[in-house]
Design an enzyme around this catalytic site. Structure first.
Site, PDB file in Angstrom:
ATOM      1  N   HIS A 120      20.586  58.083  31.876  1.00 42.60           N
ATOM      2  CA  HIS A 120      19.375  58.551  32.546  1.00 42.60           C
ATOM      3  C   HIS A 120      19.747  59.533  33.668  1.00 42.60           C
ATOM      4  O   HIS A 120      19.122  60.586  33.826  1.00 42.60           O
ATOM      5  CB  HIS A 120      18.603  57.365  33.146  1.00 42.60           C
ATOM      6  N   HIS A 135      21.414  49.949  36.649  1.00 47.24           N
ATOM      7  CA  HIS A 135      22.712  50.563  36.919  1.00 47.24           C
ATOM      8  C   HIS A 135      23.166  50.277  38.338  1.00 47.24           C
ATOM      9  O   HIS A 135      22.339  50.117  39.250  1.00 47.24           O
ATOM     10  CB  HIS A 135      22.655  52.083  36.724  1.00 47.24           C
TER      11      HIS A 135
END
Length: 428
Positions: A195, A242
């Site tokens: 991302h 993350h």
């Protein structure tokens, strides 16, 4: 040696899941699972990929669970916290579930609705819905030249990012202490953040490709790219997907790929347009990249996403070649550059909106038809039972051809079929 040890400590510190949890708390995200450990400076040990997923599944039932009488001070304090959580039911979000795997996470409470919706929007800037709307809109209404080159960069950045994830095989931040606000990509590995890679490559490539080609202030384009990148990167930490290290690595990795591929972009685009055998070479190359680039120790969404990305890139490249051979969608001559931004009128908005809505409907119908055809066909060819579509789609023999063919067709339709329909309907 001292410098190396300091660097190692810094990297471990940036990978600490407790920092992710602190950022979530700062933004108003609270997990409602019982027995959540207090946040300390110590790092949470990483566990193997599948074990961590099983642990997250085991947390599902541990949600504000006890109302029994308490017997000591600590229990009374815990009870008060749970009552406070119960009073927040209006803000409590339901358990997120991965529609492909059925995996779910704990419930969570949102104290800041604005940040929740802001970061949800930020994370959507790296999801399929964004790609299937943004790229076509830019292609049909703004600049096909920029869009096809942007997609080349996006394909290489995402492909290398997905492959690197499955080579490094680092687990997602564990829950607890992290709250899994999003679950869809939880089955994938973590390092680097793709991302963050797409959230870096798309806006900055867009800026580099359009500045000087279109007339707009330099500072406007740069600030837009920076804000876009920052929003996507921070949203992945907010979502609990993350660590800080994953996001920083994704950002830097994307910049490195862009620096390497930027000089070759002109060569790649000219090859896609002018080489007679370009479609055959591109389709074969992208197929080989999907088949032989990496293997998975356990199923995750990364293999299908990689095939989807490669299929889209192949479809766009084949459509570019056909457009060039037929003299359709020619690039404006250099003498007309830089292009002036047209005046925003009601007629222009209506025409752009009509093109976008009609085109997206055609793409969604194309995708639905191709999925309905390719999944049963692949199951029949490879003798795989398709009673349970979810399990069948996780088999490599089904997943790779279904994703590649479906999204290759969507990409080809977006750049060739839809513009032809626009010409027939006088919407060009």
């Amino acid at each position: 040696m001292e410098l190396v040890s300091q660097l190692v400590r810094l990297l471990r510190d940036l990978q600490d899941p407790h920092k992710v949890a602190r950022f979530q708390q700062l933004c108003g995200v609270r997990g409602s699972f019982a027995g959540q450990p207090s946040l300390s400076n110590g790092s949470c040990p990483r566990q193997p990929h599948q074990e961590r997923t099983d642990e997250a599944d085991g947390l599902r039932g541990r949600i504000v669970e006890s109302h029994s009488p308490q017997v000591n001070g600590t229990d009374r304090e815990t009870s008060a916290i749970r009552q406070e959580d119960s009073s927040d039911l209006a803000k409590q979000k339901p358990r997120r579930r991965n529609s492909l795997t059925g995996e779910g996470g704990q419930e969570f409470v949102i104290d800041n609705a604005f940040l929740y919706y802001l970061f949800t929007f930020g994370t959507e800037l790296g999801n399929e819905l964004f790609y299937i709307t943004f790229f076509p809109f830019f292609m049909w209404n703004i600049d096909a030249y920029v869009s096809r080159r942007l997609i080349v960069i996006w394909v290489w950045v995402m492909y290398l990012g997905q492959c690197t994830k499955d080579i490094i095989r680092w687990s997602r931040p564990p829950s607890p202490p992290v709250v899994k606000v999003e679950m869809f990509y939880n089955s994938e590995y973590s390092m680097p953040s793709t991302h963050a890679m797409s959230g870096t490559a798309i806006p900055f490539s867009l800026f580099l490709l359009t500045y000087g080609r279109w007339q707009y202030p330099f500072i406007f384009g740069l600030l837009l790219a920076l804000c876009w990148c920052f929003l996507v990167c921070t949203s992945r930490i907010y979502m609990g997907m993350h660590s800080i290290l994953d996001v920083i690595a994704g950002f830097l990795y994307s910049i490195l790929i862009m620096v390497i591929f930027q000089p070759a972009l002109e060569i790649i685009d000219n090859f896609n347009l002018t080489c007679t055998y370009a479609p055959l070479i591109i389709i074969s190359l992208h197929l080989a990249m999907g088949l032989f680039s990496f293997t998975l120790d356990t199923w995750s969404t990364s293999r299908g996403d990689t095939a989807e990305i490669l299929g889209t890139g192949a479809g766009i490249a084949c459509a570019s070649n056909l457009n060039y051979m037929l003299g359709l969608m020619p690039d404006p001559p250099v003498s007309l550059l830089p292009l002036a931004v047209p005046a925003i009128t009601t007629g222009l908005v209506v025409k752009c909106g009509t093109r976008f809505l009609l085109g997206v409907v055609i793409l969604l119908v194309t995708r639905a038809i191709m999925k309905a055809i390719t999944i049963p066909l692949a199951c029949r060819i490879f003798h795989i039972p398709c009673d349970d579509i979810r399990k069948a789609r996780q088999r490599m023999e089904v997943e790779l051809p279904y994703r590649y063919i479906t999204y290759g067709t969507v990409g080809f339709t977006a750049l060739f079929v839809v513009p032809v329909i626009f010409r027939v309907l006088n919407l060009s």
